[in-house]
Structures are given as structure tokens and as C-alpha cells.
Design a protein around this motif. Structure first.
Motif, PDB file in Angstrom:
ATOM      1  N   LYS A 161       0.849  -1.186   0.000  1.00 37.64           N
ATOM      2  CA  LYS A 161       0.000   0.000   0.000  1.00 37.64           C
ATOM      3  C   LYS A 161       0.890   1.242   0.000  1.00 37.64           C
ATOM      4  N   THR A 162       0.491   2.234  -0.787  1.00 36.60           N
ATOM      5  CA  THR A 162       1.292   3.443  -0.934  1.00 36.60           C
ATOM      6  C   THR A 162       1.369   4.196   0.385  1.00 36.60           C
ATOM      7  N   ASP A 163       2.585   4.453   0.829  1.00 38.95           N
ATOM      8  CA  ASP A 163       2.776   5.148   2.103  1.00 38.95           C
ATOM      9  C   ASP A 163       4.148   5.817   2.096  1.00 38.95           C
ATOM     10  N   ALA A 164       4.165   7.139   2.208  1.00 45.42           N
ATOM     11  CA  ALA A 164       5.426   7.889   2.204  1.00 45.42           C
ATOM     12  C   ALA A 164       6.024   8.000   3.597  1.00 45.42           C
ATOM     13  N   HIS A 165       5.449   7.264   4.566  1.00 40.17           N
ATOM     14  CA  HIS A 165       5.971   7.262   5.931  1.00 40.17           C
ATOM     15  C   HIS A 165       6.281   5.830   6.360  1.00 40.17           C
ATOM     16  N   GLY A 166       7.307   5.676   7.157  1.00 40.81           N
ATOM     17  CA  GLY A 166       7.656   4.371   7.710  1.00 40.81           C
ATOM     18  C   GLY A 166       8.201   4.534   9.115  1.00 40.81           C
ATOM     19  N   ARG A 167       7.844   3.609   9.985  1.00 46.02           N
ATOM     20  CA  ARG A 167       8.318   3.662  11.362  1.00 46.02           C
ATOM     21  C   ARG A 167       8.763   2.279  11.801  1.00 46.02           C
ATOM     22  N   ARG A 168       9.899   2.217  12.470  1.00 48.92           N
ATOM     23  CA  ARG A 168      10.414   0.940  12.952  1.00 48.92           C
ATOM     24  C   ARG A 168      11.240   1.162  14.210  1.00 48.92           C
ATOM     25  N   GLY A 194      16.807   0.688   5.718  1.00 48.26           N
ATOM     26  CA  GLY A 194      15.376   0.954   5.571  1.00 48.26           C
ATOM     27  C   GLY A 194      15.022   2.388   5.259  1.00 48.26           C
ATOM     28  N   LEU A 195      15.999   3.298   5.284  1.00 51.91           N
ATOM     29  CA  LEU A 195      15.686   4.715   5.108  1.00 51.91           C
ATOM     30  C   LEU A 195      15.194   5.007   3.691  1.00 51.91           C
ATOM     31  N   ILE A 196      15.980   4.609   2.681  1.00 58.24           N
ATOM     32  CA  ILE A 196      15.591   4.923   1.305  1.00 58.24           C
ATOM     33  C   ILE A 196      14.451   4.031   0.826  1.00 58.24           C
ATOM     34  N   ASN A 197      14.194   2.920   1.514  1.00 62.65           N
ATOM     35  CA  ASN A 197      13.079   2.050   1.118  1.00 62.65           C
ATOM     36  C   ASN A 197      11.746   2.778   1.202  1.00 62.65           C
ATOM     37  N   VAL A 198      11.657   3.784   2.094  1.00 65.44           N
ATOM     38  CA  VAL A 198      10.405   4.531   2.219  1.00 65.44           C
ATOM     39  C   VAL A 198      10.128   5.349   0.955  1.00 65.44           C
ATOM     40  N   THR A 201       8.277   2.723  -1.005  1.00 61.16           N
ATOM     41  CA  THR A 201       6.924   2.458  -0.526  1.00 61.16           C
ATOM     42  C   THR A 201       5.997   3.641  -0.797  1.00 61.16           C
ATOM     43  N   ALA A 202       6.566   4.838  -0.934  1.00 60.58           N
ATOM     44  CA  ALA A 202       5.750   6.000  -1.323  1.00 60.58           C
ATOM     45  C   ALA A 202       5.162   5.812  -2.711  1.00 60.58           C
ATOM     46  N   ASN A 203       5.728   4.883  -3.481  1.00 57.77           N
ATOM     47  CA  ASN A 203       5.247   4.566  -4.816  1.00 57.77           C
ATOM     48  C   ASN A 203       4.593   3.183  -4.882  1.00 57.77           C
ATOM     49  N   GLY A 204       4.282   2.612  -3.717  1.00 56.66           N
ATOM     50  CA  GLY A 204       3.588   1.331  -3.686  1.00 56.66           C
ATOM     51  C   GLY A 204       4.476   0.126  -3.901  1.00 56.66           C
ATOM     52  N   LEU A 205       5.781   0.273  -3.753  1.00 55.78           N
ATOM     53  CA  LEU A 205       6.725  -0.829  -3.926  1.00 55.78           C
ATOM     54  C   LEU A 205       7.651  -0.902  -2.728  1.00 55.78           C
TER      55      LEU A 205
END
Length: 299
Positions: A161-168, A194-198, A201-205
Motif C-alpha cells: 500500500k502506498t505510504d510515504a511514511h515508515g516507522r520501525r 530501511g531509510l531509502i526504502n520509504v 513504498t511512497a510509490n507502492g513498492l
């Protein structure tokens, strides 16, 4: 963990790595007051890295160093570091509030998730099975626990799911000594993961998607605001405001479990689709543009 970041003095201002470790998915060797680093070439974990330190400035309150890492005569990494003494007297102080999220002890680790999926899912994706087994077998030094939980299908396919935020949450898997310089180095080490992975995920990948051709850090910046222990839980709050031209940028805030903002990070990295995915999307755009053009003509 301590051996993985220690270096050995071999001459004045020249150091050599003691032990190198390459996590799964890393292109090579992974890896104050502030620092700004550029990743130029992938490091080879089978060869030692030579670090050359240039003493740029030694002031009363601040000192600046430039570090160059090389292998086989080629520079693979450069970093500018600024160190400061503790400011005395009354100083201004403020910080943003740490977001309210689930307790890390209530969340599964990344390795727990892969193990559960392998036990409960008969995935036909050989690529996922290979990645999952390597993740499990990888003797990870850091315990990562994502606050943003994905479904099994999202984890297997990498289409999320498209999400431009990530928390871990993260911390070392074992206890460390009380050397706070060691803790700062390990936090710096973990902050790249994991930083650039967000930005993806902002593009749904995510990194696991077969649509992703390449993801790699280009540069990495950190500002250290307060000391923190790397063997206590730390929350990494990440957001990505932009991806474009095969690159993405992400910003992060690292909080100690008591809510103190201890580190701020920024990173730009390569976020590139595979040639096949680019071709597929190009055809889709041509079809949509042609369809819209025909609609305009009819009107």
C-alpha cells in the motif's frame, strides 16, 4: 557488533578495518555532532578497508575531520565529520514530539515475520523463498521491528500500500558496554537500513518487489542531538517527500524510548525500476495518452 565497526591504527591518521560484515541485500560493506557521507563504490567484505583521516580544523568548541575509505587504491567512501564539546550555560532547547506507536515488545521482528510466512504460506515465488531464507540465515546484529505491518501477500510480492511514511523500532541483539562513542557509531550504522526504502513504498513498492531494479544509498547525513544507547529500543520515524529521475530522498528522526529526539537523518538514494517494468509502464502511458487523444478528437 563492536568488532564490525572497530578500526586498527596502522600509521598517523591511517586506520584499517578489523572485521567487515555484509548483511543480506547490501551491495557491499555496510556502513559526534554531525556527519555527511557519500557512498561511491561498493565495498568488498573479503578485503580490509583503509581509512585515511584528514584533520581539517581543531577549534575550541568544534573539530572537523574528513575521512576517506579505500580498497585496492580506489576511494569507495568519503565522509565529513563535525565534533563538538558540550555547550555550557543556559541554552535554547526544543524538539518535536515522538509519535505514539505500538510498543516494540508487542511487534514481531523482521526475522520472525519471514519465519512465520515460510511456515504458513506455500509461496510459488522462488525469488521470495530465496530472499526469505537468506534473511533468516543472516546473523543480523540489529533487531528491527516495523510499526507499519504488511500482509503476507505484500511481503511476498513487494507490492505494498502506498505510504510515504515508515516507522520501525531497532536495537542491538546483545548488550553493549558503556562507551557512548560505540553506541553512536552503531546508531549511525543502523540508521542507513530501511531509510531509502520509504521512497519506494511512497510509490507502492518495496525492496522485495520484482519491479525494483536497484536501490542503493548515494549519500547519508546525520545530526546527533543527544547521547543514546544502541542496546535500548530506538524509534526510527521516516518520511520521503520526493522520488524523481531514478532517485529518492528520505528524512528520519530517531527517538529514544523516553521520547527524546536523539538523531536526525537525511538520505538520497537510487530508486530505479527494472528495464522490464519501465517498458511496461511506458506502454501503459502511451496507451493512456492515445486513448485520451482519441477522446478529445471525438469531442
Amino acid at each position: 557488533m563492536k568488532d564490525a565497526i572497530e578500526v586498527q591504527l596502522i600509521d598517523t591518521n591511517i586506520y584499517k578495518s578489523k572485521e567487515l560484515w555484509q548483511p543480506y541485500r547490501a551491495r557491499g560493506a555496510f556502513g559526534g555532532q554531525s556527519l555527511h557521507a557519500y557512498f561511491l563504490l561498493a565495498g568488498n567484505v573479503d578485503r580490509p578497508i583503509i581509512y585515511t583521516v584528514e584533520r581539517m580544523r581543531d577549534g575550541k568548541s568544534y573539530a572537523t575531520r574528513m575521512v576517506k575509505a579505500s580498497q585496492r587504491g580506489k576511494t569507495i567512501f568519503v565522509c565529513n565529520c563535525s565534533f563538538s564539546t558540550l555547550e555550557e550555560g543556559i541554552t535554547l532547547s526544543h524538539q518535536v514530539t515522538m509519535p505514539t506507536v505500538a510498543n516494540p515488545e508487542s511487534l514481531p521482528s523482521d526475522l520472525d515475520i519471514f519465519q512465520k510466512i515460510l511456515r504458513s504460506t506455500k509461496s510459488e515465488s522462488k525469488q521470495f523463498l530465496l530472499r526469505a531464507e537468506k534473511n533468516i540465515n543472516d546473523n543480523s546484529l540489529i533487531d528491527y521491528r516495523a510499526v507499519n505491518q504488511y500482509s503476507n501477500e505484500e511481503i511476498i510480492t513487494g507490492n505494498v500500500k502506498t505510504d510515504a511514511h515508515g516507522r520501525r523500532w531497532f536495537k542491538t541483539r546483545g548488550a553493549l558496554n558503556d562507551d557512548m562513542k560505540l553506541h553512536a557509531c552503531i546508531i549511525a550504522y543502523a540508521s542507513d537500513s530501511g531509510l531509502i526504502n520509504v521512497a519506494a513504498t511512497a510509490n507502492g513498492l518495496s525492496y522485495n518487489s520484482e519491479s525494483m531494479g536497484m536501490m542503493a544509498s548515494l549519500d547519508h547525513t546525520m545530526w546527533f542531538h543527544a547521547p543514546a544507547r544502541a542496546d535500548d529500543w530506538l524509534l526510527y520515524d521516516i518520511h520521503s517527500p520526493r522520488t524523481n529521475h531514478g532517485r529518492g530522498v528520505a528524512f528520519g528522526k530517531i527517538y529514544s524510548s523516553d521520547g527524546t529526539l536523539v538523531v536526525t537523518t537525511a538520505q538520497e538514494g537510487i530508486v530505479r525500476l527494472t528495464e522490464a517494468e519501465q517498458k511496461k509502464r511506458r506502454k501503459q502511458l502511451e496507451f493512456e495518452n492515445g486513448f485520451l487523444g482519441n477522446c478529445r478528437c471525438q469531442l
